[in-house]
Scaffold this motif. Sequence first.
Motif, PDB file in Angstrom:
ATOM      1  N   ARG A  41      -4.163  -0.904  -4.755  1.00  0.00           N
ATOM      2  CA  ARG A  41      -4.425   0.311  -5.528  1.00  0.00           C
ATOM      3  C   ARG A  41      -3.106   1.044  -5.764  1.00  0.00           C
ATOM      4  O   ARG A  41      -2.604   1.724  -4.877  1.00  0.00           O
ATOM      5  N   PRO A  42      -2.512   0.881  -6.944  1.00  0.00           N
ATOM      6  CA  PRO A  42      -1.230   1.549  -7.206  1.00  0.00           C
ATOM      7  C   PRO A  42      -1.420   3.058  -7.329  1.00  0.00           C
ATOM      8  O   PRO A  42      -2.257   3.532  -8.103  1.00  0.00           O
ATOM      9  N   ALA A  43      -0.641   3.799  -6.558  1.00  0.00           N
ATOM     10  CA  ALA A  43      -0.613   5.253  -6.720  1.00  0.00           C
ATOM     11  C   ALA A  43       0.444   5.638  -7.742  1.00  0.00           C
ATOM     12  O   ALA A  43       0.257   6.559  -8.540  1.00  0.00           O
ATOM     13  N   ILE A  44       1.570   4.875  -7.710  1.00  0.00           N
ATOM     14  CA  ILE A  44       2.668   5.122  -8.643  1.00  0.00           C
ATOM     15  C   ILE A  44       3.566   3.896  -8.651  1.00  0.00           C
ATOM     16  O   ILE A  44       3.633   3.169  -7.657  1.00  0.00           O
ATOM     17  N   GLN A  45       4.213   3.640  -9.764  1.00  0.00           N
ATOM     18  CA  GLN A  45       5.221   2.571  -9.859  1.00  0.00           C
ATOM     19  C   GLN A  45       6.580   3.218 -10.091  1.00  0.00           C
ATOM     20  O   GLN A  45       6.724   4.083 -10.953  1.00  0.00           O
TER      21      GLN A  45
ATOM     22  N   VAL B 195       7.052  12.600  -0.261  1.00  0.00           N
ATOM     23  CA  VAL B 195       6.252  13.718  -0.784  1.00  0.00           C
ATOM     24  C   VAL B 195       4.757  13.440  -0.725  1.00  0.00           C
ATOM     25  O   VAL B 195       3.954  14.258  -1.182  1.00  0.00           O
ATOM     26  N   GLY B 196       4.360  12.285  -0.164  1.00  0.00           N
ATOM     27  CA  GLY B 196       2.946  12.029   0.098  1.00  0.00           C
ATOM     28  C   GLY B 196       2.172  11.364  -1.011  1.00  0.00           C
ATOM     29  O   GLY B 196       0.939  11.407  -1.014  1.00  0.00           O
ATOM     30  N   ILE B 197       2.861  10.717  -1.945  1.00  0.00           N
ATOM     31  CA  ILE B 197       2.146  10.068  -3.047  1.00  0.00           C
ATOM     32  C   ILE B 197       1.364   8.846  -2.566  1.00  0.00           C
ATOM     33  O   ILE B 197       0.289   8.538  -3.078  1.00  0.00           O
ATOM     34  N   GLY B 198       1.910   8.132  -1.573  1.00  0.00           N
ATOM     35  CA  GLY B 198       1.212   6.951  -1.087  1.00  0.00           C
ATOM     36  C   GLY B 198       1.996   6.265   0.020  1.00  0.00           C
ATOM     37  O   GLY B 198       2.974   6.800   0.549  1.00  0.00           O
ATOM     38  N   VAL B 199       1.561   5.052   0.347  1.00  0.00           N
ATOM     39  CA  VAL B 199       2.184   4.233   1.398  1.00  0.00           C
ATOM     40  C   VAL B 199       3.178   3.278   0.734  1.00  0.00           C
ATOM     41  O   VAL B 199       2.865   2.664  -0.286  1.00  0.00           O
TER      42      VAL B 199
ATOM     43  N   LEU C 239      -0.816   3.060  -2.992  1.00  0.00           N
ATOM     44  CA  LEU C 239       0.453   2.432  -2.644  1.00  0.00           C
ATOM     45  C   LEU C 239       1.551   2.851  -3.620  1.00  0.00           C
ATOM     46  O   LEU C 239       1.313   2.975  -4.825  1.00  0.00           O
ATOM     47  N   VAL C 240       2.741   3.043  -3.089  1.00  0.00           N
ATOM     48  CA  VAL C 240       3.924   3.257  -3.909  1.00  0.00           C
ATOM     49  C   VAL C 240       4.539   1.882  -4.159  1.00  0.00           C
ATOM     50  O   VAL C 240       5.021   1.234  -3.235  1.00  0.00           O
ATOM     51  N   LEU C 241       4.491   1.418  -5.404  1.00  0.00           N
ATOM     52  CA  LEU C 241       4.925   0.068  -5.743  1.00  0.00           C
ATOM     53  C   LEU C 241       6.226   0.085  -6.517  1.00  0.00           C
ATOM     54  O   LEU C 241       6.473   0.975  -7.338  1.00  0.00           O
TER      55      LEU C 241
ATOM     56  N   ARG D 122      11.126   5.512  -1.667  1.00  0.00           N
ATOM     57  CA  ARG D 122      11.176   6.303  -0.438  1.00  0.00           C
ATOM     58  C   ARG D 122      10.841   7.770  -0.711  1.00  0.00           C
ATOM     59  O   ARG D 122      10.078   8.397   0.031  1.00  0.00           O
ATOM     60  N   GLU D 123      11.399   8.329  -1.769  1.00  0.00           N
ATOM     61  CA  GLU D 123      11.145   9.735  -2.077  1.00  0.00           C
ATOM     62  C   GLU D 123       9.678   9.968  -2.441  1.00  0.00           C
ATOM     63  O   GLU D 123       9.105  11.010  -2.108  1.00  0.00           O
ATOM     64  N   ALA D 124       9.066   8.990  -3.110  1.00  0.00           N
ATOM     65  CA  ALA D 124       7.641   9.122  -3.454  1.00  0.00           C
ATOM     66  C   ALA D 124       6.783   9.120  -2.195  1.00  0.00           C
ATOM     67  O   ALA D 124       5.779   9.844  -2.098  1.00  0.00           O
ATOM     68  N   VAL D 125       7.166   8.312  -1.204  1.00  0.00           N
ATOM     69  CA  VAL D 125       6.437   8.287   0.069  1.00  0.00           C
ATOM     70  C   VAL D 125       6.637   9.601   0.817  1.00  0.00           C
ATOM     71  O   VAL D 125       5.697  10.165   1.392  1.00  0.00           O
TER      72      VAL D 125
END
Length: 285
Positions: A215-219, A232-236, A190-192, A227-230
Amino acid sequence: MSVSHAQLKAFHAVAEQGSFTRAAQKLFLTQPAVSDQVRKLEERFGVLLFHRNKRSVQLTDLGERLLGVTQRLFACETEAVELLQDSRALHTGSLTLAVDAPVHVLPQVARFCQRYPGIQVKIETGNTDESLARLFSYQADLALLGRDVDDERLHCVPIRRDPMVAFVSHQHPWASRGSINLADLDDTPLVLREPGSVTRQTLEEEMQRAGLRIRPAIQVEGREAAREAVVVGIGVGVVSAAEFGADARVCALPIVDCQRHLTETLVCLREQRMRRVVATFLEMV
């Protein structure tokens, strides 16, 4: 023992500007004149209000406490000036809004600016905690909060109530789905947002209620970074449905069994709700 208004005004300007030079420019005085006013204030009471060096000045602990007092003092002074001037017609003045998401008030701001072009409107963004802090420190006239706040010092006007939605990039395996369940987010990257984000807090509470794992993928800080992290496919990502907006790079997925909704509430200090500019904006909303 009385205190000089001019000395307090000089102190307040230096504290807000972080510089004697910038304070002098704001007050239309010379830098030595401002320095002299602050020095006299310190000498009169035998205190130290600033730590000084060649490049900057920093408030002492006592200076920080005095700033809290002068913020209230000069907010009242501003209110008095508005009352005495031609403020009822709202020809001149300013209105500062501290908001968690500008999208919720931009239509009202547009109408207000059109109707009262002489009022300078400023929007400052931040999460709910930051917006509330700006309001209580008299740095904003109104605050838009992403959660309900029970505080007798505040006058509150509910704006809207929206569900949470997940969102993914068009390359994500879920992109072709019409919706998801909370269980789909179990142990999913997840993108948190930052800890002060109401969206994050609400999601964590919903997942805990359902006995699911986050499960944090990135904060990240802020909606744009999320939005930009999502993309590029980092997480939901997860966001209020009202704040999803239009972006062809991502698609929204309603969370069908999510019970919680995200609210937006416009608040002002109860003591300032009758100020003409504040009352007029609240009436418009």
